[in-house]
Design a protein around this motif. Structure first.
Motif, PDB file in Angstrom:
ATOM      1  N   GLY A 196       5.722  28.117   6.976  1.00 41.88           N
ATOM      2  CA  GLY A 196       6.547  27.297   6.342  1.00 41.88           C
ATOM      3  C   GLY A 196       6.131  25.979   5.738  1.00 41.88           C
ATOM      4  N   ALA A 197       5.394  25.388   6.702  1.00 47.64           N
ATOM      5  CA  ALA A 197       4.979  24.077   6.400  1.00 47.64           C
ATOM      6  C   ALA A 197       3.637  24.174   5.269  1.00 47.64           C
ATOM      7  N   GLY A 198       3.364  25.376   4.951  1.00 49.10           N
ATOM      8  CA  GLY A 198       2.299  25.318   4.020  1.00 49.10           C
ATOM      9  C   GLY A 198       0.748  25.608   4.546  1.00 49.10           C
ATOM     10  N   CYS A 199       0.732  26.152   5.922  1.00 53.66           N
ATOM     11  CA  CYS A 199      -0.386  26.614   6.250  1.00 53.66           C
ATOM     12  C   CYS A 199      -1.043  27.928   5.652  1.00 53.66           C
ATOM     13  N   ASP A 200      -1.990  27.933   5.383  1.00 52.37           N
ATOM     14  CA  ASP A 200      -2.727  29.086   4.915  1.00 52.37           C
ATOM     15  C   ASP A 200      -3.231  30.027   5.878  1.00 52.37           C
ATOM     16  N   VAL A 201      -3.717  29.665   6.998  1.00 47.80           N
ATOM     17  CA  VAL A 201      -4.339  30.146   8.053  1.00 47.80           C
ATOM     18  C   VAL A 201      -3.925  29.674   9.406  1.00 47.80           C
ATOM     19  N   ILE A 202      -3.346  30.449  10.388  1.00 43.06           N
ATOM     20  CA  ILE A 202      -2.836  29.908  11.703  1.00 43.06           C
ATOM     21  C   ILE A 202      -3.864  30.605  12.485  1.00 43.06           C
ATOM     22  N   ILE A 203      -4.257  29.768  13.623  1.00 42.91           N
ATOM     23  CA  ILE A 203      -4.963  30.121  14.764  1.00 42.91           C
ATOM     24  C   ILE A 203      -4.190  29.872  16.032  1.00 42.91           C
ATOM     25  N   ILE A 204      -4.248  30.922  16.905  1.00 43.68           N
ATOM     26  CA  ILE A 204      -3.341  30.956  18.024  1.00 43.68           C
ATOM     27  C   ILE A 204      -4.648  30.958  19.265  1.00 43.68           C
ATOM     28  N   GLU A 205      -4.770  29.826  19.898  1.00 39.46           N
ATOM     29  CA  GLU A 205      -5.743  29.711  20.935  1.00 39.46           C
ATOM     30  C   GLU A 205      -5.250  29.840  22.240  1.00 39.46           C
ATOM     31  N   THR A 206      -5.512  30.794  23.186  1.00 36.06           N
ATOM     32  CA  THR A 206      -5.187  30.807  24.596  1.00 36.06           C
ATOM     33  C   THR A 206      -6.068  30.978  25.453  1.00 36.06           C
ATOM     34  N   VAL A 207      -6.171  30.400  26.629  1.00 30.97           N
ATOM     35  CA  VAL A 207      -6.802  30.672  27.589  1.00 30.97           C
ATOM     36  C   VAL A 207      -6.624  32.107  28.309  1.00 30.97           C
ATOM     37  N   GLY A 208      -7.985  32.896  28.475  1.00 33.77           N
ATOM     38  CA  GLY A 208      -7.825  34.132  29.008  1.00 33.77           C
ATOM     39  C   GLY A 208      -7.261  34.239  30.579  1.00 33.77           C
ATOM     40  N   VAL A 209      -6.130  34.604  30.735  1.00 34.73           N
ATOM     41  CA  VAL A 209      -5.599  34.668  31.766  1.00 34.73           C
ATOM     42  C   VAL A 209      -4.723  36.028  31.904  1.00 34.73           C
ATOM     43  N   GLY A 210      -5.355  36.976  31.903  1.00 34.21           N
ATOM     44  CA  GLY A 210      -4.673  38.313  31.999  1.00 34.21           C
ATOM     45  C   GLY A 210      -3.450  38.612  31.228  1.00 34.21           C
ATOM     46  N   GLN A 211      -2.483  38.879  31.711  1.00 34.73           N
ATOM     47  CA  GLN A 211      -1.347  39.104  30.716  1.00 34.73           C
ATOM     48  C   GLN A 211      -1.222  38.519  29.384  1.00 34.73           C
ATOM     49  N   ALA A 212      -0.968  37.049  29.705  1.00 30.41           N
ATOM     50  CA  ALA A 212      -0.821  36.095  28.473  1.00 30.41           C
ATOM     51  C   ALA A 212      -1.807  36.470  27.411  1.00 30.41           C
ATOM     52  N   GLU A 213      -2.850  36.661  27.820  1.00 27.65           N
ATOM     53  CA  GLU A 213      -3.907  37.036  26.895  1.00 27.65           C
ATOM     54  C   GLU A 213      -3.802  38.125  26.084  1.00 27.65           C
ATOM     55  N   VAL A 214      -3.271  39.232  26.620  1.00 27.93           N
ATOM     56  CA  VAL A 214      -2.930  40.406  25.895  1.00 27.93           C
ATOM     57  C   VAL A 214      -1.531  40.345  25.119  1.00 27.93           C
ATOM     58  N   GLU A 215      -0.863  39.324  25.550  1.00 26.53           N
ATOM     59  CA  GLU A 215       0.524  39.277  24.991  1.00 26.53           C
ATOM     60  C   GLU A 215       0.288  38.310  23.591  1.00 26.53           C
ATOM     61  N   ILE A 216      -0.778  37.300  23.565  1.00 25.79           N
ATOM     62  CA  ILE A 216      -1.012  36.579  22.569  1.00 25.79           C
ATOM     63  C   ILE A 216      -1.767  37.504  21.714  1.00 25.79           C
ATOM     64  N   ALA A 217      -2.765  38.469  22.065  1.00 23.69           N
ATOM     65  CA  ALA A 217      -3.395  39.288  21.189  1.00 23.69           C
ATOM     66  C   ALA A 217      -2.376  40.180  20.341  1.00 23.69           C
ATOM     67  N   SER A 218      -1.535  40.374  20.824  1.00 28.58           N
ATOM     68  CA  SER A 218      -0.094  41.316  20.054  1.00 28.58           C
ATOM     69  C   SER A 218       0.389  40.180  19.132  1.00 28.58           C
ATOM     70  N   LEU A 219       0.343  38.871  19.014  1.00 27.02           N
ATOM     71  CA  LEU A 219       1.017  38.174  18.122  1.00 27.02           C
ATOM     72  C   LEU A 219       0.021  37.854  16.928  1.00 27.02           C
ATOM     73  N   ALA A 220      -1.273  38.517  16.931  1.00 27.31           N
ATOM     74  CA  ALA A 220      -2.362  37.787  16.065  1.00 27.31           C
ATOM     75  C   ALA A 220      -2.591  39.248  15.154  1.00 27.31           C
ATOM     76  N   ASP A 221      -3.176  38.917  14.012  1.00 26.24           N
ATOM     77  CA  ASP A 221      -3.532  40.112  13.047  1.00 26.24           C
ATOM     78  C   ASP A 221      -4.895  40.510  13.538  1.00 26.24           C
ATOM     79  N   THR A 222      -5.608  39.412  13.732  1.00 31.83           N
ATOM     80  CA  THR A 222      -7.021  39.658  14.227  1.00 31.83           C
ATOM     81  C   THR A 222      -7.395  38.802  15.538  1.00 31.83           C
ATOM     82  N   THR A 223      -7.830  39.390  16.633  1.00 30.48           N
ATOM     83  CA  THR A 223      -8.088  39.035  17.895  1.00 30.48           C
ATOM     84  C   THR A 223      -9.471  38.581  17.995  1.00 30.48           C
ATOM     85  N   LEU A 224     -10.027  37.473  18.242  1.00 34.30           N
ATOM     86  CA  LEU A 224     -11.347  37.064  18.557  1.00 34.30           C
ATOM     87  C   LEU A 224     -11.520  36.799  20.230  1.00 34.30           C
ATOM     88  N   VAL A 225     -12.201  37.694  20.870  1.00 30.96           N
ATOM     89  CA  VAL A 225     -12.530  37.590  22.307  1.00 30.96           C
ATOM     90  C   VAL A 225     -13.986  36.640  22.475  1.00 30.96           C
TER      91      VAL A 225
END
Lengths: 329, 329
Positions: free
Chosen positions: A150-179
């Motif tokens: 809404g604030a005009g960002c053209d690209v959004i990056i969600i960065e998270t530390v790889g700690v099991g469940q949260a990692e998988v959860e974050i992946a489900s929130l992204a269009d493209t997941t980089l490991v």
């Protein structure tokens, strides 16, 4: 980098939601910060914020970035931000640490890798914590993504530390997941075995100038080959980088673009985004039901209903219905 | 004792709820057994059963009987049943074993102490298990109590083995709770310390002809004295019995009558029964909400709502509301 919650000309805390959203849409970093704080804390205003933002959202690519501590996530994110900025894009970064109780601007000072962007008004970086929030990451992160878009960002990056469940959860929130992986971190086959293969659209072997990088890359390619994705399925790409020297970042961007094109041409983007929205709706609905569970004991109607059931004037099922009917008003 | 589920003149399984309740009210043991089976299994008919029974319930004294294995609960219960029968009262016994997967008539054959009442049509004995049932003991036991009262039982005894939480839960379902102890079972101070003092209205030291009975009684009296109940509060009575020789059972009955008189004159009976009904209503309401949580993922409306949220056509909070509204219909 925009400043979080800097001294204000007027008190942002007193601003109503339409004003905050209007300011955020003009790129006011304090308004963006305030909105994210509200949705992160599951404020009662979250509902109004979501309604105001909805028409302005649903288009920006969301990139997930995950990996174990020490593989160079922040350095890679920073280099990627630079690449997007050079292409004229505004970038939002959500750094989610599921294990940290800290959030907001407080820990940004520690994120020295991101300091390159500290004076760039085209970059918004925000740390988020998910602990103890109703609905968890899956409820609050998409709302924060929506604030950034809404604030005009053209690209959004969600960065998270790889700690099991949260990692998988974050992946489900992204269009493209980089490991992200790095040589010699015990990350190769083990990590791939632990479910990473399922969430990775792109593998990034960072610190590729170190011993063992080829071996790590070979291990991953072997696993990808063994997993034998069906015809038409996306075959995870592998890119080698030395993010600290800005090497390979163009390849990462190209891989992200490839994957996005694949998502669109295969109808997968709609499918992923709909699945994500379904998870978010479900998380919010679950929060509502859980809150109702918590409220049951304090319900004013309960003593009257109980007195009637105790004396045979009412059966307990009808009483339970009446109790729940009262709660849902 | 009435027979559970004996060969039927007509198929009870095909009988509707009003017929079953009418038969149970005439004292038909098979109808009583069928109704308890239905409420125990959280049948969809439970609601109709509760509605039919409600006008006929809320008056019979409910006595809880708990204690560790081996203290003589069944023997004491059997002796108490005999005493009530001699006074012309019809008695229902619910033997609840929270740790057993068995229920119904199946394990009654093991309950040799109860065989004295096997041919008495004025006694209904039923074993119940609580494992895996929605709402647990606090939801199904009061329903079974209501079936027994509806079937004309003047007194209902809930017997349960003393195993921590279930013991406390059962106590909350009774008007008067008896805690049985026996000498030399390591039951004295330890058990009292573990919260028994709070639930016991009457302590029964059974096997009082054995060594250590006086010591056990002294320990309990000491704890009761130390707990210093406030003015007007019930001071737990202590009775010594040898249930296998029918010694002291008259004193147990007298203590129960004393406690009931105290409950009535202090308004405590209404308070306890209302609290009990509140717990039952709450358990049923929680079951309903939990079932809704489980149903969320399968909701047909979710994909449509998610598609709208994904494209910015709807905010997720409004979508969550719509999802929940669909569930509650």
């Amino acid at each position: 980098m925009m400043q979080d919650e800097a001294p204000a000309r007027f008190r942002l805390r007193d601003a109503d939601v339409p004003t905050l959203v209007a300011l955020a849409r003009q790129g006011d970093p304090r308004a963006v910060a305030r909105l994210i704080t509200l949705v992160e804390n599951a404020s009662p205003l979250s509902r109004e914020i979501a309604a105001e933002l909805a028409p302005h959202t649903g288009r920006a690519p969301v990139i997930g970035m995950t990996g174990s501590p020490g593989v160079g996530k922040s350095t890679t994110t920073s280099a990627l931000v630079t690449a997007y900025r050079e292409a004229g894009k505004r970038v939002g970064v959500l750094a989610v640490d599921p294990s940290s109780p800290f959030s907001g601007g407080a820990i940004l000072g520690d994120r020295v890798r991101m300091q390159d962007h500290a004076t760039d008004p085209g970059v918004y970086i925000r740390s988020m914590s998910s602990r103890g929030h109703l609905g968890g990451l899956s409820a609050t992160t998409p709302q924060a993504v929506r604030v950034l878009e809404g604030a005009g960002c053209d690209v959004i990056i969600i960065e998270t530390v790889g700690v099991g469940q949260a990692e998988v959860e974050i992946a489900s929130l992204a269009d493209t997941t980089l490991v992200l992986l790095a040589p010699g971190m015990g990350d190769g086959i083990q990590a791939v075995k632990a479910g990473i293969l399922e969430i990775a659209d792109i593998f990034v072997v960072n610190k590729a100038d170190r011993d063992g990088a080829d071996s790590t890359a070979r291990d991953i390619r072997g696993m990808v080959a063994l997993s034998a994705p069906g015809p038409g399925a996306w075959r995870p790409e592998l890119v080698k980088t030395v993010a600290s020297k800005n090497e390979g970042i163009d390849l990462v961007r190209a891989a992200i673009d490839n994957h996005r094109e694949w998502l669109i041409t295969h109808g997968e983007l709609d499918r992923r985004r709909t699945a994500r929205a379904a998870a978010e709706i479900e998380a919010l609905a679950l929060s509502t039901l859980r809150a109702k569970l918590g409220n049951l004991r304090g319900e004013a109607a309960l003593p009257d209903l109980a007195a009637k059931v105790a004396t045979g004037g009412l059966d307990p099922f009808t009483a339970a219905d009446a109790l729940l009917a009262g709660l849902s008003q």
